[in-house]
Every structure is written in C-alpha cells, then in structure tokens.
Design an enzyme around this catalytic site. Structure first.
Site, mmCIF file in Angstrom:
data_model
loop_
_atom_site.group_PDB
_atom_site.id
_atom_site.type_symbol
_atom_site.label_atom_id
_atom_site.label_comp_id
_atom_site.label_asym_id
_atom_site.label_seq_id
_atom_site.Cartn_x
_atom_site.Cartn_y
_atom_site.Cartn_z
ATOM 1 C CD GLU A 23 28.603 41.362 37.375
ATOM 2 O OE1 GLU A 23 27.004 41.380 37.442
ATOM 3 O OE2 GLU A 23 29.650 41.158 36.981
ATOM 4 C CE1 TYR A 52 33.483 35.336 34.243
ATOM 5 C CE2 TYR A 52 31.888 37.559 34.776
ATOM 6 C CZ TYR A 52 32.615 36.132 35.265
ATOM 7 O OH TYR A 52 32.504 35.774 36.499
ATOM 8 C CD GLU A 111 32.957 38.392 38.794
ATOM 9 O OE1 GLU A 111 31.602 38.249 37.691
ATOM 10 O OE2 GLU A 111 32.012 38.754 39.869
HETATM 11 O O1 AHR Z 1 31.113 34.628 38.692
HETATM 12 C C1 AHR Z 1 29.695 34.305 38.357
HETATM 13 C C2 AHR Z 1 28.791 35.933 38.097
HETATM 14 O O2 AHR Z 1 29.464 36.616 37.429
HETATM 15 C C3 AHR Z 1 28.763 36.397 39.694
HETATM 16 O O3 AHR Z 1 27.812 36.229 40.658
HETATM 17 C C4 AHR Z 1 28.430 38.566 39.461
HETATM 18 O O4 AHR Z 1 29.073 39.324 39.355
HETATM 19 C C5 AHR Z 1 28.597 37.880 37.317
HETATM 20 O O5 AHR Z 1 27.307 38.142 36.665
#
Ligand code: AHR
Length: 581
Positions: A253, A329, A385
């Site tokens: 990121e 996410y 992620e």
């Molecule tokens: O998974 C938690 C955090 O989410 C990670 O460290 C980061 O890469 C993302 O923003």
C-alpha cells in the site's frame, strides 16, 4: 382464551400467511414441509392446547400434544429450484492453489500467541510454534503465507529479528498499537512455521522506511547457498540450507501506509528493488523463480494500475514483475467500521453479501487495464488482502483488529473464492486477511484455547479446488429481495481435479429458503456423489471456545440418476460435492 390456545391459533394463522407469501416454514416455531401435499410436522415439543374451550363455536379438544400432524389437500408451495448445467469436458483456466493463500501480519495476536508462544510455554509447541495451530493449518494445505505485513512490512527491519533470542532488541510496533515487540518471531521462526505447515513463504520487503540494500541483504540471508557472510550467519542461526522464498512483495500500500507515494515515485523504487533484491537460492534460478509482486491499488480507481502496467510494458532487461497486488476488503457501511461481527441481523447479512459481491466488478476494472498492456496475461492479479472487516469486538484493543467469525463469513468466503476462480486466467493468487486472531481469521486463540472458525471450514472444503481445472457452470442464480437489497439466490463453481473427479460447489445465499438443485452433467458419467454442507441455525452463528461445533460441515446426500444430480441445499449454506466417474 387461554394463552396456549392463543399461541396455537397464532402459529397456525402465521403458517397460513407464510405460505401465502411463499416464505419458508422452517425454523423456530418448527414446522417442516413434507412432500408436496400439505403435511406439516410441527415440532415444538412443549406446544399444547391448554384447556377445553369454546372458540368461535368450535369445541377444542383438551390437551393435544405435538408433534401435531396436520393433513390437508391444499398443495404446498414448492421450495426454490435451480438448474445447473455442466459440461465436464469443457476446461477453463487452472484454479491456482495460491488463490487459497493466507496473510499473517505482525499485528495484535496474529503472530504472538496465535502462532508463537515460545519454547518455554506450557502450551504444546515445536520450537516455540504452537502445535494445535500447526495441525489445524496442515489440513488446509495453505499454499503460501504473506508476512510480515501489511502496513507493518514497511516498518520492519529484519536484522532485529535474527540471532539468539535473548539478544534481539525490543522494538515498538508503531503501526499496530505501539506495543512492545520482542522480535522473538523473526525470519527463522517464520520459515520454521512455513515448513511445519507445509507452505511457501511470501515475504513483503520494506520499501517505505527501508533501503534496497537492507532488502537485498535480507534476501541474501534467506536464500544464499554460497558461503557469504550472510549465509554463514544463517547457518550459525541453525539453517545452513538456503530457504525457498516463493514470492516477494515490493512494498505494501505504498500510496498510503507504505509511504504515501505517488505512482511515479513508487515506480522509481520498484525498478530499483526489482533489480537489486535477488533470490540467490540455486534451486530458484530457472523454472522455480521467485515471483516479484508490485503494489497495486486498494481502491476501484485504475490510475495506479495504469501507471504500473504502462511502465511494465516498456520495461527493459534490468527489472521485471510477475504480479500486481490489489487489496479489497468487504467493509459494509464503509469507514469508520460500524458493522458488528457477531449478534447482527439478517439485514446486516444482506448488506454484507451485497457489498462483498463488488469484488467481481473491482477485479474486472483492474483486468480491463491489465489486458490492454498485457493481453497475454503474463502479470498475475494478486488479491493479497481480502476479507470481511468489521468493528473490533468490544473490550478488545482496537488496534488488534479482533473480530468474531460467523456463518456469514463462511458464505462471504465462498462467494469470493468463486469470484477468484472465475477470474483464474488473471487472478492467480489471493491471501485472506488474516490467518489467526485478526480480521477474517481461520483460527481464534485465547492462551491455550483454540477454535476453528466457519471460514476455516470453507477453506478446508475448498482444498480439492486447489490447482483443479475450472469447468464452467451454466445457471440462473435467481434473486432474493429483502428491504431494498437484491442478492443472487445461488452461486456455483465446478472444477476437475488431476484424478478426473468433478468437484461441484453450491452456495445458497438465501437465509430462509432451501433450494432444490437439479444439476445436469455432460462430458462424464457420474457413478458416485459424496458431499459436505456447512450451515448453522442463524446467519450470525459462531464457533466459540465452549461451543466449537456450531458451524461445522456435515455430510449431505444427493441422488444420481443418469446424467442428473439432485439435492436440496439448506438456506444460508455452502455445499461441496465430489462426483466420481
Ligand atoms: O490487514 C490490515 C491492514 O489492512 C494491512 O496492514 C494493510 O495493508 C491494510 O490496509
């Protein structure tokens, strides 16, 4: 009227209403449909009519015990149906086993306590790594583990985590709560863990606060076979043989916690790291080369992807990448996080699943850009992620990202894995966040206790899909509407493994109605069908240390007749069948 009688009347009336509105008659209150005539077995055991009464001129009989059998000639509304059509001779892309990868960041109790308890702990361990966790993870055949972050990767300095345990400096984990890090779990411990669970290392090197030299030396420490000073140091630390590092992430990121860089600034770093940070393991020089993964976006916009892909298209011999990492996410309601991870409503379930299905569009947008610069799909899209990220559990350190894991997460996981599989020609790696005790975890621990989450069971049920060949499934998913949200009713995935078995997965998103599946299978003759299904009493059902088996797979049967497979999948369930020729 006596209370029992009122209850009885209300239940019978509501059954009639439910039927009129075609709602399920399964559930609390307990009436199960049987066949297509209206035979209802009402199983609320204590249910009784309490007194001899006159009600609307009808004499009610004193005390009728249930199960109560009501027979009527009114035809029952059939349960929902879905027709799947599969031609097992049609082969799509390989569903790369790395789609089932994991992410273990130095965050909260993800590593410390989740994996590492230390050799002197009363918790059973092998060289400090807890045995119960290793045994559980072995069953998932975890293809790769991303470590040490995440945002933490850009503040990690590997030298602090090697050498005799007592001599390692204590540092602060500034990214995640400012807690003291003993550095007891460092490179050699991570590699030991990887070997114990039978996985591969995916290390993220520090671009934000490190240097190319530091990263190059780290790779040399891990992979050199020739007797360099760093190889000798590793040997002195107990590992003369070079480690295998399957994947290297260049930053994390970088547009945010990894240094708030512009795409151009990052690209300048990427070229340097890609050139100078080398894997020296002789076994990883030709075919089995370490794959280098560049930072991509964590947002649907595509400018960053465009910049990286454009630069890659023009790259010369001095640098290269094999993958582009994206993060996405499921955060229903957005930021700050407000969705609870347990004790939520069906409404919240609908919102969460609606939100998670955006993954498909998210990937499609990035792929459109990648296809323009890389039509041969050399560069993999790596979703390193992903997962359902909710409000931290009350009473926990909010920097530790602790949440419960429910049946909703199991269904969310299956939907995402199916999306990845449908994008398998470009999406060749994914890492759920995170492995233990953090966000959508496989495993939760509390000191010596451990519990497997509903998500763990999905990953276990999907093991046969690792490296299997995608087989297209034609189906009309149908729809479920509730309170302004429309979801597909079913999702399905099929794949053929190396032994010729066909694997069929069916997700029923509907929290209330079962679905009758009629699968028509061409291209192979099915002789046997063996299945497992995962569901639970409620969408927010969870496994706890005291009740670890609330959400766990159980066997399910199906009938095979000629080229047809027939079964009924329960509401809010995930089912996987092995179909053998
Ligand atoms: O998974 C938690 C955090 O989410 C990670 O460290 C980061 O890469 C993302 O923003």
């Amino acid at each position: 009227m006596d209370f029992d009688l009122l209850t009885a009347a209300a239940v019978l009336y509501s059954l009639d209403l439910r039927e009129r509105f075609r709602e399920p008659i399964i559930g609390p209150g307990g009436c199960w449909p049987s066949g297509t005539t209206r035979i209802l077995l009402c199983g609320s055991a204590a249910f009784s009519l309490g007194a001899v009464m006159n009600f609307a001129g009808i004499r009610f009989i004193h005390r009728i015990f249930l199960p109560l059998l009501l027979v009527s000639t009114v035809p029952m509304m059939a349960q929902e149906k879905a027709h799947l059509s599969i031609d097992a001779s049609k082969a799509g892309a390989k569903i790369d086993r790395n789609l089932f990868g994991q992410f273990a960041e130095n965050l909260g109790h993800g590593l410390y306590e989740g994996i590492w308890v230390g050799p002197d702990s009363p918790i059973p361990n092998t060289r400090g790594i807890r045995k119960d966790v290793v045994t559980a993870l072995q069953a998932l055949k975890v293809p790769d583990v991303r470590w040490p972050g995440g945002c933490f990767a850009d503040e990690y300095h590997w030298r602090k985590g090697v050498g005799p345990a007592g001599q390692r400096p204590a540092t602060l984990n500034s990214t995640w709560g400012g807690v003291v890090d003993t550095n007891a779990f460092g490179t050699d411990e991570f590699m030991d863990f990887i070997q114990q669970i039978g996985s591969q290392a995916y290390v993220s090197v520090n671009v934000g606060s490190g240097t190319p030299q530091e990263a190059a030396e780290w790779l040399e420490y891990m992979t050199a076979a020739a007797p360099t000073a760093l190889q000798k140091e590793r040997a002195a630390n107990g590992h003369p043989e070079p480690y295998k590092v399957g994947f290297m992430g260049i930053g994390n990121e970088s547009w945010s916690c990894g240094g708030d860089m512009t795409a151009d600034y990052y690209l300048a770093q990427l070229k340097i790291y890609s050139h100078f940070v080398r894997n020296m393991n002789p076994a990883q020089q030709d075919k089995n080369q370490m794959l280098k993964i560049a930072v991509g976006p964590g947002f649907p916009e595509t400018e960053w992807t465009e910049a990286v892909m454009k630069a890659w298209k023009q790259h010369d011999w001095s640098w290269d990448i094999d993958g582009l990492s994206v993060h996405w996410y499921t955060t229903p309601g957005g930021w700050p996080l407000s969705m609870p991870s347990s004790g939520f409503s069906v409404d919240d379930y609908d919102k969460t699943l609606k939100s998670t299905l955006f993954m498909d569009d998210f990937l499609r947008k990035q792929e459109e850009v990648m296809d323009r610069y890389d039509p041969q799909k050399k560069i993999a899209l790596v979703v390193d992620e992903w997962g359902g990220w909710y409000k931290a559990l009350p009473g926990t350190n909010e920097h530790f990202l602790v949440q419960q894991n429910s049946l909703r997460d199991a269904i969310l996981a299956s939907l995402n894995l199916n999306i990845f599989a449908r994008h398998a020609d470009r999406v060749r790696m994914a890492n759920i966040a995170q492995m233990i005790n953090v966000i959508q975890a496989m495993i939760l621990t509390d000191k010596e206790k451990m519990v497997l989450t509903p998500t763990y069971y999905i990953f276990k049920m999907y093991v046969p899909f690792q490296d299997a060949t995608f087989v297209p499934v034609d189906f009309d998913p149908g729809t479920v509407h509730r309170d302004g949200i429309t979801l597909p009713r079913v999702d399905a995935l099929a794949a053929k493994d190396a032994s010729g078995k066909l694997w069929l997965e069916i997700t029923n998103l509907d929290p209330e109605k079962p679905v009758e599946i009629d699968a028509e299978i061409a291209g192979m003759t099915i002789k046997t069908a063996k299945g497992e299904t995962l569901t639970a009493p409620a969408v927010d059902s969870v496994n706890t240390f005291t009740a670890p088996g609330t959400v766990a797979p159980k066997p399910i049967s199906a009938t095979v007749k000629g080229d047809r497979l027939a079964l009924t999948v329960e509401p809010k369930s995930v089912t996987v069948f092995a179909l053998e020729p």
